[in-house]
Design a protein around this motif. Structure first.
Motif, PDB file in Angstrom:
ATOM      1  N   VAL A 100       0.883  -1.175   0.000  1.00 26.33           N
ATOM      2  CA  VAL A 100       0.000   0.000   0.000  1.00 26.33           C
ATOM      3  C   VAL A 100       0.917   1.219   0.000  1.00 26.33           C
ATOM      4  O   VAL A 100       1.744   1.376   0.910  1.00 26.33           O
ATOM      5  CB  VAL A 100      -0.915   0.033   1.236  1.00 26.33           C
ATOM      6  N   VAL A 101       0.816   2.080  -1.018  1.00 31.98           N
ATOM      7  CA  VAL A 101       1.661   3.277  -1.108  1.00 31.98           C
ATOM      8  C   VAL A 101       0.963   4.424  -0.370  1.00 31.98           C
ATOM      9  O   VAL A 101      -0.203   4.732  -0.639  1.00 31.98           O
ATOM     10  CB  VAL A 101       1.930   3.672  -2.571  1.00 31.98           C
ATOM     11  N   VAL A 102       1.684   5.039   0.575  1.00 33.73           N
ATOM     12  CA  VAL A 102       1.149   6.160   1.348  1.00 33.73           C
ATOM     13  C   VAL A 102       2.012   7.382   1.073  1.00 33.73           C
ATOM     14  O   VAL A 102       3.208   7.388   1.397  1.00 33.73           O
ATOM     15  CB  VAL A 102       1.144   5.842   2.861  1.00 33.73           C
ATOM     16  N   LEU A 103       1.420   8.411   0.469  1.00 34.85           N
ATOM     17  CA  LEU A 103       2.133   9.663   0.203  1.00 34.85           C
ATOM     18  C   LEU A 103       1.923  10.587   1.392  1.00 34.85           C
ATOM     19  O   LEU A 103       0.801  11.013   1.671  1.00 34.85           O
ATOM     20  CB  LEU A 103       1.623  10.305  -1.086  1.00 34.85           C
ATOM     21  N   PHE A 120     -15.643   4.117  -1.058  1.00 35.39           N
ATOM     22  CA  PHE A 120     -16.008   3.117  -2.064  1.00 35.39           C
ATOM     23  C   PHE A 120     -14.772   2.480  -2.702  1.00 35.39           C
ATOM     24  O   PHE A 120     -14.772   1.294  -3.030  1.00 35.39           O
ATOM     25  CB  PHE A 120     -16.893   3.766  -3.138  1.00 35.39           C
ATOM     26  N   ASP A 121     -13.694   3.273  -2.857  1.00 38.75           N
ATOM     27  CA  ASP A 121     -12.467   2.768  -3.486  1.00 38.75           C
ATOM     28  C   ASP A 121     -11.838   1.629  -2.671  1.00 38.75           C
ATOM     29  O   ASP A 121     -11.195   0.740  -3.233  1.00 38.75           O
ATOM     30  CB  ASP A 121     -11.448   3.903  -3.647  1.00 38.75           C
ATOM     31  N   VAL A 142     -10.418  -2.426  -3.938  1.00 39.90           N
ATOM     32  CA  VAL A 142      -9.061  -2.998  -3.853  1.00 39.90           C
ATOM     33  C   VAL A 142      -8.942  -4.085  -2.781  1.00 39.90           C
ATOM     34  O   VAL A 142      -7.950  -4.817  -2.764  1.00 39.90           O
ATOM     35  CB  VAL A 142      -8.009  -1.896  -3.576  1.00 39.90           C
ATOM     36  N   GLN A 143      -9.939  -4.197  -1.907  1.00 37.35           N
ATOM     37  CA  GLN A 143      -9.830  -5.002  -0.696  1.00 37.35           C
ATOM     38  C   GLN A 143      -9.312  -6.420  -0.918  1.00 37.35           C
ATOM     39  O   GLN A 143      -8.414  -6.876  -0.214  1.00 37.35           O
ATOM     40  CB  GLN A 143     -11.201  -5.053  -0.007  1.00 37.35           C
ATOM     41  N   SER A 169      -8.316  -0.904   8.785  1.00 37.03           N
ATOM     42  CA  SER A 169      -9.237  -1.789   9.496  1.00 37.03           C
ATOM     43  C   SER A 169      -9.917  -2.795   8.573  1.00 37.03           C
ATOM     44  O   SER A 169     -10.408  -3.827   9.026  1.00 37.03           O
ATOM     45  CB  SER A 169     -10.303  -0.971  10.223  1.00 37.03           C
ATOM     46  N   SER A 170      -9.928  -2.494   7.262  1.00 43.09           N
ATOM     47  CA  SER A 170     -10.608  -3.392   6.314  1.00 43.09           C
ATOM     48  C   SER A 170      -9.670  -4.385   5.638  1.00 43.09           C
ATOM     49  O   SER A 170     -10.114  -5.225   4.843  1.00 43.09           O
ATOM     50  CB  SER A 170     -11.320  -2.566   5.233  1.00 43.09           C
ATOM     51  N   LEU A 171      -8.355  -4.302   5.921  1.00 42.84           N
ATOM     52  CA  LEU A 171      -7.400  -5.216   5.275  1.00 42.84           C
ATOM     53  C   LEU A 171      -7.699  -6.653   5.695  1.00 42.84           C
ATOM     54  O   LEU A 171      -7.699  -6.958   6.892  1.00 42.84           O
ATOM     55  CB  LEU A 171      -5.960  -4.853   5.668  1.00 42.84           C
ATOM     56  N   PRO A 172      -7.951  -7.548   4.750  1.00 47.56           N
ATOM     57  CA  PRO A 172      -8.236  -8.942   5.117  1.00 47.56           C
ATOM     58  C   PRO A 172      -6.969  -9.670   5.572  1.00 47.56           C
ATOM     59  O   PRO A 172      -5.870  -9.371   5.107  1.00 47.56           O
ATOM     60  CB  PRO A 172      -8.785  -9.551   3.823  1.00 47.56           C
ATOM     61  N   LYS A 173      -7.112 -10.597   6.492  1.00 51.05           N
ATOM     62  CA  LYS A 173      -5.987 -11.411   6.965  1.00 51.05           C
ATOM     63  C   LYS A 173      -5.466 -12.245   5.797  1.00 51.05           C
ATOM     64  O   LYS A 173      -6.233 -12.939   5.130  1.00 51.05           O
ATOM     65  CB  LYS A 173      -6.464 -12.312   8.101  1.00 51.05           C
ATOM     66  N   ARG A 174      -4.160 -12.155   5.526  1.00 48.18           N
ATOM     67  CA  ARG A 174      -3.597 -12.854   4.362  1.00 48.18           C
ATOM     68  C   ARG A 174      -2.970 -14.192   4.747  1.00 48.18           C
ATOM     69  O   ARG A 174      -3.123 -15.186   4.049  1.00 48.18           O
ATOM     70  CB  ARG A 174      -2.556 -11.947   3.692  1.00 48.18           C
ATOM     71  N   ARG A 175      -2.267 -14.222   5.851  1.00 53.70           N
ATOM     72  CA  ARG A 175      -1.632 -15.464   6.306  1.00 53.70           C
ATOM     73  C   ARG A 175      -2.629 -16.284   7.126  1.00 53.70           C
ATOM     74  O   ARG A 175      -3.250 -15.771   8.044  1.00 53.70           O
ATOM     75  CB  ARG A 175      -0.380 -15.152   7.140  1.00 53.70           C
ATOM     76  N   ARG A 176      -2.765 -17.563   6.779  1.00 46.28           N
ATOM     77  CA  ARG A 176      -3.783 -18.416   7.396  1.00 46.28           C
ATOM     78  C   ARG A 176      -3.182 -19.304   8.487  1.00 46.28           C
ATOM     79  O   ARG A 176      -3.247 -20.530   8.401  1.00 46.28           O
ATOM     80  CB  ARG A 176      -4.455 -19.285   6.311  1.00 46.28           C
TER      81      ARG A 176
END
Length: 449
Positions: free
Chosen positions: A158-161, A199-200, A204-205, A233-240
């Protein structure tokens, strides 16, 4: 009855810290404002533009004086059911009250601390990487290095400017365009996507491996921070890791402490299985390849005492050890339910990295490098190289003895030998190796003696 309820609550807490906990690495160049952003997110108070926020989270005096982070530090954020951040004084309160948790790991941005950042990414079990870039300056070679590192480890970015307050519109556009060009390059192959409204985020979620969100924020004016909280807060857990509960217990030792009145406490990550208080375990390998037989006397997660830990937890273990055994404990060990098998030699399928910032060093037999295998880091020598040709369907080809080198962009099966001592290894572990810059990455395919 009350005791059993308490145990059940502690087990639920351990499960929550595994299943609802997303780990995010904060990387970027030295002036990008990483520590200031984390300080603002954690405290809920805006920065004054002169380092007020970063002083709240920095550990060492020299870090506060210079403004440069030199160590790896993790900070816990909590969100309620409405994705609103929870601001409390302690991590234990955050962990208890939150329905979803995000750990922000602050990495050093300066080039001389790059090896620390590589080790942290290798061992951190990171779900996502926040790449911070100063909106007022074009991306530096360290920004490119950090992008290469995240891509090599398969971590979505995720790029944060940052610092968009007072940044001229044409400068902001130029910085966005240059970062977008890096993301679209053949080495990265990501599609940048601007996050401008709620909405964006939903778009991408679940597409983060192909799409890279870009968001603009300011820690001084607060611009974009509410939207950024929603994104985190909306980032889904990637590692299971919660799918590894039924495997044999495996704990990776990342640090150790000797506490007066308590004894040796080790901190690290539960990579598989479950462990309960009082259970018998084996700690190893020692320098001679043997294991230490011990018993667990205390368990802590997020400064909270628990009766059990499960796969996916960052936890501290207090172990019963003799005076002689205490001297043998070191970083890079593992805790298992059975004696630790260790190896000196291993084979890995490696891709040699290419791109900006990598000077194209030739990798050949007897080349010595620093190898990172999850939490383990040790010098190793390359004993054998066998090229992998895509045209031959991935079959091995013997290296030409007159020109025995592997160059950037190629793939090979490489045999490494540790130079100091045996380590715990198994098939499937991710390998990185470096010599100043990150040179290659891959996966262990075979473990030797």
């Amino acid at each position: 009855m009350h005791c059993s309820t308490t145990k059940e609550e502690e087990d639920n807490f351990s499960n929550k810290m595994s299943e609802k906990h997303v780990r995010v690495a904060v990387i970027g160049n030295v002036d990008a404002g990483k520590s200031s952003l984390i300080g603002t997110l954690k405290s809920g108070q805006l920065d004054n533009g002169r380092g007020l926020s970063r002083e709240k989270i920095m550990i060492h005096r020299h870090e506060i004086e210079t403004g440069r982070t030199s160590t790896i530090a993790s900070h816990l954020l909590g969100y309620d059911e409405d994705s609103k951040p929870i601001f409390t004084h302690t991590d234990a309160d955050v962990a208890a009250k939150a329905t979803s948790l995000v750990s922000l790991t602050d990495f050093a941005g300066h080039e001389k601390y790059l090896k620390t950042t590589i080790h942290g990414i290798s061992s951190g079990m990171v779900d996502y990487a926040l790449l911070l870039a100063n909106a007022k300056h074009p991306p530096t070679h360290m920004t490119r290095q950090h992008i290469s590192l995240a891509v090599a480890c398969g971590i979505p970015i995720v790029v944060v400017l940052t610092k968009v307050d007072g940044c001229p519109a044409h400068v902001l556009k130029s910085t966005k365009d240059e970062i977008s060009a890096i993301l679209r390059s053949p080495e990265v192959k990501k599609k940048p996507y601007q996050i401008k409204q709620e909405f964006d985020i939903s778009i991408v979620q679940n597409k983060m491996h192909g799409i890279t969100p870009m968001i603009s924020i300011s820690c001084v004016t607060g611009e974009g921070l509410d939207l950024f909280h929603m994104l985190l807060s909306s980032l889904p857990k990637r590692r299971r890791h919660h799918q590894k509960f039924n495997r044999s217990f495996e704990y990776l030792v990342e640090d150790m402490f000797s506490i007066v009145g308590v004894g040796v406490v080790i901190s690290g990550f539960v990579n598989a299985g479950q462990l309960r208080l009082g259970q018998k375990v084996f700690l190893g390998p020692c320098a001679d390849g043997t294991s230490i037989h011990s018993q667990v006397k205390s368990l802590h997660i997020a400064r909270t005492h628990v009766d059990s830990v499960v796969a996916g937890n960052n936890a501290c273990l207090g172990l019963i050890l003799t005076k002689d055994d205490k001297k043998l404990v070191r970083k890079g060990m593992v805790v298992l339910e059975h004696p630790v098998q260790s190896s000196l030699v291993f084979e890995a399928e490696i891709a040699i990295l290419k791109g900006n910032g990598v000077d194209g060093a030739t990798i050949r037999q007897n080349y010595e490098t620093m190898v990172h295998v999850l939490h383990v880091r040790q010098s190793a020598r390359i004993e054998n190289i066998e090229m992998i040709s895509a045209a031959d369907g991935g079959r091995r080809m013997e290296l030409d003895s007159t020109n025995g080198v592997v160059r950037p962009g190629s793939k090979a099966r490489v045999t490494f030998r540790f130079l100091l001592q045996k380590e715990y290894l198994r098939k499937g572990m991710r390998v990185l190796f470096r010599d100043g810059h990150l040179r290659g990455c891959g996966v262990i395919s075979n473990v030797g003696e």
